[in-house]
Enzyme design. Sequence first.
Site, PDB file in Angstrom:
ATOM      1  N   ASP A 454       0.838  -4.918 -41.272  1.00  0.00           N
ATOM      2  CA  ASP A 454       1.785  -4.698 -42.344  1.00  0.00           C
ATOM      3  C   ASP A 454       0.961  -4.419 -43.626  1.00  0.00           C
ATOM      4  OD1 ASP A 454       3.734  -4.900 -40.150  1.00  0.00           O
ATOM      5  OD2 ASP A 454       5.177  -5.748 -41.332  1.00  0.00           O
ATOM      6  N   GLU A 524       4.354   2.757 -36.335  1.00  0.00           N
ATOM      7  CA  GLU A 524       5.316   2.052 -35.726  1.00  0.00           C
ATOM      8  C   GLU A 524       6.557   2.645 -36.192  1.00  0.00           C
ATOM      9  OE1 GLU A 524       4.017  -2.025 -36.717  1.00  0.00           O
ATOM     10  OE2 GLU A 524       5.984  -2.212 -37.512  1.00  0.00           O
TER      11      GLU A 524
END
Length: 871
Positions: A454, A524
Site C-alpha cells: 500500500d 487490486e
Amino acid sequence: MRFLALLLLVPALLGGQTVELHAGWMIQSSAKVATDGAEISTPGYAASGWIPAAVPSTVFNALVENKLAPDPDYGMNLRQAAGVSYKIGANFSHEEIPSDSPYAVPWWFRTEFQLPSGFAGKTVWLDFKGINYRANIWLNGHQLASAGEAQGTFRRFEYEVTSAVQAGANALAVEVFAPRVQDLAITFVDWNPMPPDKDMGLWGKVELRASGPVAIRNPWVRTRLPLPSVASAALTVAATLVNASGSEQRGTLRGRIGGHAFVKRVAIEAHGSQTIEVPVRITHPRLWWPHGMGAPALYALDLRFVDSSGKVSDRSDTEFGIDQIEAHKNEQGSEQFTINGRPLYVRGGGWTPDMLLRDDSAHGPPRWALDFRYAKELNLNTLRLEGKLMDDAFFDLADRNGILIMAGWCCCDHWEEWPKWMGDEGKVATASLRDQATRLRGHPSLLVWLNGSDNPPPAQVEQAYLEVLKEVQWPKPILSSASAKKTEITEASGVKMTGPYDYVPPVYWLEEPQLGGARGFNTETSPGAAIPPIESLKEFIPEDHLWTGTGPGQGADDPYWNFHAGSGQFLNLHRYEAALAARYGASETLADFDWKSQASAYEGERAMFEAFGRRQGEATGVIQWMFNNGWPSLIWHLYDYYLRPGGGYYGVERANEPLHIQYSDFDREITLVNHTLRPSAALRAAAAVYDLSGKRLYSHRASLESGAQSSRDGWTLPEFPGTTLLRLTLTNAAGARVSTNTYWLSEKPDVLDLKNANWFYAPESSAADFSALASMPAAQIEASGTFATSGEEEAGRVRVVNRGSTPALLVRLRVTKGESGDEVLPVWWSDNYLLLLPGEARTLTVRIRRQDLGGARPRVAVDGWNVAAHR
C-alpha cells in the site's frame, strides 16, 4: 515413546541425496516440558503426551488436525479457540499474543530420523525453508542456532551438520517462538482473521541433504534476447559452489542444457564459496510465454561438480524458461509490461494461502495446482502475492502453467511501519529479501518484485532493498509499491491502487477511470462482496443463522455472516445488501438472496474485466482483489474456499475469452475485444434483444474485426422500455460460434454519486431496476450428459435444452456423485450460469477428477434463477 520420521526421498534433487523430514514429528508447549534442547534432541527422549504433526505445519494447525482445537473455518469457532481475545475485525499483527494464551510461550517441534546409508562419508546439510518466527535449533544434543540467529519468517537457513549427525538414529528439536508486534512476519490483513498462534511453527519444509566436499547452491539461468529479434538467446548459467572441507578443492563444473554442454575448471579455497558464471548461446530458442500468449516452454539444466578424482561431489537438476520481461511508462505514465518484445496486458487476481498455511499435500498434489488450473480456465495470466511467498512447488507450478507472479511484501503490518523499526528489523528485512530474491530470480514466471504494497518504503529502506536486488542480479522489473505514491529514488510507480473494494455497478469501470476504473494498471480492485453458492454457505454457517430475516438483505446482518466478511471498512455486508436490494428487490428467502447475489457477481465481475479489456493500451493491467480465499468468506473471490465456482467465476470466464463480444452500459456500445497476439479475421457479430417472455424486440448483424490485443466498437444498441435480455454472438466465416454473451438490461440507468466516492466505494444516486426478473415464469430445462474416462479425469459432454416457452436465466449445471450425492469439486465447465431462450439447446464440456467421485457415477444436476432443481 519413540517416533522415527518417515523419510521421503526426492530423486529429482541431488540424484536422490535429499530427504524431506515430513512425517513423524511431535509438538509440545514449552510450558509442559521441564527440560532443555540438549536433552529433547537426544535420540530416545521420551516425548510422552506430545502431539503428532507433519511438517510443514503451524502449531495451531497441528492442534486442529488432532481435534485439540475447534475447526476454525466453521461458524464462529475461531472465537472459541484458546488465545483468541482480539476484537473481531482487528488486525492481530498489531497486538501482542495475550499472556494467558497457550502461544505466548515457545513450542517444541521434535522428530527422530535414521541417517540414510547413502549419506555415509558425505557432507550433510540441514535446511529449514520457513520458520515463523524465531527458533532455537538442536540436533543430537548440539545447538545449531539460537533464536537471535534463526529469525525471520521469510529467511531460509542451512546448516552443515556432518559432525553432528550419526549413523542410526538422530534427533532434531526446534523451539519455535511466535511473532511479536515488532516482527516482520506473515500476516492476513482484511480478507480473513489471524489464527491465535499467528501461524507460529515450521511452515516451510525441513530437508536433509548430502554432497561431497563441494556443494552446488543457488543455480539459475539469466536470459537475454536481442530484441526485437528472438532468433537467439544469450544465457548465463550461474551457481555458487560451497567448499565445506578444510582444504582447497579443485574440479570441474559440468553442465548441460539440451544439446549444449559446458565444462569449467574451478578451484575453491578451504571453507570458501565461489559464484561461477558460464555463458551459453542458444539459437532458435523455445520461449516461455504466459498463458494466452503461447506455450510456457521450459528447459532442463543439469549441473554437476566433479572433483579432481572424477567423483561427482554434487549435482543439481533445475528447470528454467527463456523470457525477457521489461517495463516502461506509456504516454499517460502507466506501467506497461512487455514480454519477449510483445506488450503484456495483465489480467489477474490476488492469491492467498490457507489461513493455517495448509497446502493439503498429505492427501495428494498441493491444492495450489488447482488454483493454477482455475486461473487458466479463467484466462488469467497473473497472480499477485502480498507477502505470501510460499514453497518452491508453488513457483514451479507457476512456471509450468504459464501464470505470472507479482511478488512482494505485505501491507498493514510491521513490514510497512518503517518509523517504528527500532531493532534489527532492517537487517531481517534485507536478509529476507536476499533469501527470497535469490530463490525466485530463476523462475520465468516472476513478473515483478514490489518493495512495498500500500505504501512505498522510505528512501533509506528502498535504497537498501534496491542494493540487495542488484547484488542478486534480479532480472525482472521492480516497483516501489502497488500504489501510485512516488518515492525519492524511483519516483512514480506507474501503477495505482485506488480501489474500489465494495459494491459498484457495472457502469463504474468505464465511467470512473481516474479512480479505480479502466485506465492504467490497477493492482487490486473488486466489485465487492462474493456470496458463495448456497451449498457452500451451508458448509460454514450454522443452520439457525443462515437466514435470520433482519437487515437490508433480510438475512446477512448476523454475527456469523459478519464474522466471515472482512475487517476495517468491510466488517459487514450493509453496503452490498442495500445495493442488491435496490437493484434486484428485497430478498424473501436465503435461496432468493443467493440467486440475486450470483446474478450481481456475474454482471459485476464481468463488467470489470470487460472494461479493462476494451481499453487495452490505455489500460495495462487489472488485478481482481481477490482470486481465492484463505478461509470460507463472503467477500473477494472468484471461486470459494470449497473450490465451488459461482456467478462471478463464470462472468470472468466469459469476459476473458480470446475473442469476445461485449456490451457496456456506459455508452451502450457493442464491442469486439481481441486478447490474442494476432489480428482477427472478419467475424460476424449479432445482437438480439428479448422481453422477459422471450419475444424478440430487436436484432442486428455486422461484420467486425480487430487488431491484436485491442478492441473495435461496432454499433450502439438502442434503448428499450422495461427489463430486457440481450444476447450477443460472434461467429467465424465457417459459421462456428466464437463467443456468446448475455446481459439483462434495465431502462433505468445506474447513476454514480462520484462526489461521495472514496478509496473503497462509489455510491449510487440511482440504481438500475431488475426487480421484474423475480416474476419470470418457471422455465422447463432438460439436461443430459455422457462421460468418458480421460486419464485421471472424467470428461463429459452435456446437452441442455429449454423445452418451455419462457427464457431460462442463470441456468446452473452441476456434476454430482450419483443420483443423490454432493457436487463434485473442483470442476471445469466450458460455460455455466447460462441464458437459454425458448427452444434453445447448448452443448457444453465438463471435466472432473475421477478421485473426487468416490466410486460413484457422475450425474448432471440443473437449476437456475427460474429453474426448479432437478437431476
